[in-house]
Structure formats: C-alpha cells, structure tokens
Motif scaffolding. Structure first.
Motif: not given
Length: 348
Positions: A259, A305, A311
């Motif tokens: 993240q 993502m 991320s």
C-alpha cells in the motif's frame, strides 16, 4: 480453407492455436459477469443440499428460468456447475467455492467486483496505462476507500469481500514459515487481527503485540477475543510510519508495504530496524513478483491495484533494495508459488 489463403479457419478453431486461445481469453470478461450474477443470486447456496431443476432454482432466486438455464449451461461448460440431467444442475468443486459457508468462499469477492463502480474502473485501464493514474479515481471521482466510506450500503460487502480474500492469502503465506521458538511477535499494521490470532493459536507459547490505528484496533480486539488469544496480546494504537514498539523477536508486516510507495516503505522498515534487537527478524507477508515471463497470480493482482489505487507489489530484487536502505538484508523468501510469499530480513 478460404479462397486465396492457406489458413484453415476450421483447423484453427479446433486446435490449441493462437486464434482459439485469444478467443478463450476474450470470453473471460463475460464469464466473470456470469459468476458475479450467480454469486449475487446465491445459486451455489441453493444447490448445497443437492441437484435442483433450473425452474425450481429460478423460483427460489426470483430469476428468469430460461435466462438462468443458459447462464448455468455456459458455466457448466467451464466446469463451474454440472448439468446432471436435462435442465437439472449440481455443484462441482469449482462452484462449491461460491457457497457462502465454504471456508474459502469467494462469493462476496465475485459479488463485489461485479458492481458497476468496479467494472467501470476496470474498463478504463487504458486511462491508467496512458497516464499512470488509477482508473478508479478517473471514473468515480474519488479513491476506492473514500468511495466505499461514503456509501454505507457497500461497506459490509466491501469489508467481507476484501477481508476474507486477503485473510486467506495471508494465512496461506504464514504457513510456509516456521516460527517455533519465537517469544514475542509484533504485528505491524495488524489490521483486523486475523493473522496474529492464527499465529498465536498455532504457537501457544508466543506473545503478540498488535500495532495499528485506533479504528482497526477495535475490530482486532474482537477478533482476538473470539479466537481466545486476547490475553496474549498487547494492544498498541499507533502510526507505524512514526514508530513501532521495541522488544520483538519477529516483526510481522503483513499486506502493508504494497500500500506504500518506496519512501514510506523504507520509513516503516527503518522504524522496525531501530526498534528491533540485533538478533531480531522482519517477516514481510506480501506478493513477490517473479521476474520474466513466469506465470504467477501476483502479476494480475499488481495490475488490478494499478487500476484501483496507488498500491504496488515488488520483485524480490526490489524488496532487497528497500530493505538495504532501511539497514536490513534479505535472507530468505518462502512460499514463492503462492499469491503472497514471506520475505525474511535481518539487520545488515
């Protein structure tokens, strides 16, 4: 064979040719939406007790019998459901995973990713490729987490779909690394506490330290209590970008670093290095992307993502580099074939 060409289209479509393979890939998006529909309807739950005629399934799920039959027939051709007799369907090993009560259920995940706000973002991946910016924000005007936070009707589904899938992936990874003899494990970014609860259950002599924000800590406390291990945990509400508690033999960083950008990743790892004893270890549970053309689920997940947020996942070499900048060295990677691996590091 068509006139003026040496290509036999009949042969191409009846073999493992590039054409037939690409046609198969092209059908993937439609299959995904079919799975989303049957997941939302709860078809697998209806079939848990045994085969049912499609007319009865349609009545139980308030759906159109002919349309439901044609979708189930298509999925049965892929091994998802099986037509045991004319217009009568049963579960297969694949569709069992769509049951709500299956330990590895993906029903909520299919339901969630079939929502319009999700598939509209996936459809705009071209925007991400051109600009490097998340298509989700381009389409929906805000980040994924902010979008869900503003819509209470989505929060339960989002939490169940994302939480369960992530939990299954993380637990599979930690099984690949032996923590026998570890006295104190610090879970940095402990989230809902499921991984820490599993480890403390598996290693009864271990003590845990939970570190995350106050909102997540409230959820984790309930999970740890339900697992019967709360008395073995010191709950620490805090920001791991600022500091982490000292004294851990192992610092577990599970699904946190993907993240973060490289600067914040190095910051978290540096905080851990400063808190840990010289004999301590860092245990990073995260996708590790293999180099080259090796097929691996992490490559698709990383692209996902890219569309949904900011991320990213890393290769082993990229992990080694951020660890080096934090005063750590990569010593081992386990579970390479899994969607998430365990990257182990020690002070350099």
């Amino acid at each position: 064979m068509s006139q003026g060409t040496s290509v036999s289209y009949m042969k191409e479509l009846h073999s493992d040719s590039a054409l037939s393979t690409m046609i198969e890939l092209h059908s993937g998006v439609r299959i995904t939406y079919m799975l989303q529909a049957v997941a939302e309807l709860g078809i697998a739950d209806q079939l848990a007790a045994g085969p049912l005629p499609v007319d009865e399934l349609a009545q139980k799920t308030d759906s159109d019998a002919d349309a439901l039959y044609r979708v189930l027939r298509a999925l049965a051709g892929k091994g998802i459901f099986t037509e045991v007799s004319r217009r009568v369907f049963a579960l297969t090993a694949l569709s069992e995973v769509l049951r709500s009560d299956h330990p590895n259920s993906l029903r909520d995940a299919f339901h969630m990713h079939g929502q319009k706000f999700m598939h509209d973002a996936y459809a705009q991946i071209g925007h991400t490729v051109r600009t490097g910016q998340p298509a989700f924000e381009h389409v929906n005007g805000t980040s994924l987490f902010e979008y869900v936070a503003q819509r209470p009707e989505l929060q339960e589904l989002f939490g169940k779909s994302m939480g369960k899938a992530n939990r299954q992936i993380q637990l599979a990874a930690v099984e690949s690394y032996d923590l026998t003899g570890v006295r104190t494990l610090v879970a940095v970014g402990g989230a809902q506490g499921h991984v820490l609860a599993d480890l403390l259950t598996r290693y009864p002599g271990m003590r845990g330290v939970y570190v995350d924000g106050p909102r997540m800590a409230l959820v984790a406390e309930q999970v740890l209590r339900a697992a019967g291990v709360l008395d073995s945990v010191d709950m620490v509400s805090g920001d791991y970008l600022e500091s982490v508690p000292p004294g851990g033999d192992v610092y577990l960083v599970s699904h946190v670093l993907h993240q973060l950008g490289d600067d914040d990743t190095v910051k978290v790892l540096t905080n851990i290095r400063e808190a840990m004893a010289d004999g301590g270890r860092v245990m990073i549970v995260n996708a590790v992307i293999p180099e080259g053309d090796v097929p691996h689920p992490t490559k698709i997940l990383d692209s996902t993502m890219l569309v949904l947020g900011r991320s990213r996942d890393r290769t082993e070499a990229e992990f080694a580099e951020v660890l080096r900048k934090a005063g750590l060295r990569l010593v081992e990677t386990t579970g390479r074939a899994l969607p998430s691996s365990v990257v182990v590091a020690e002070p350099s």
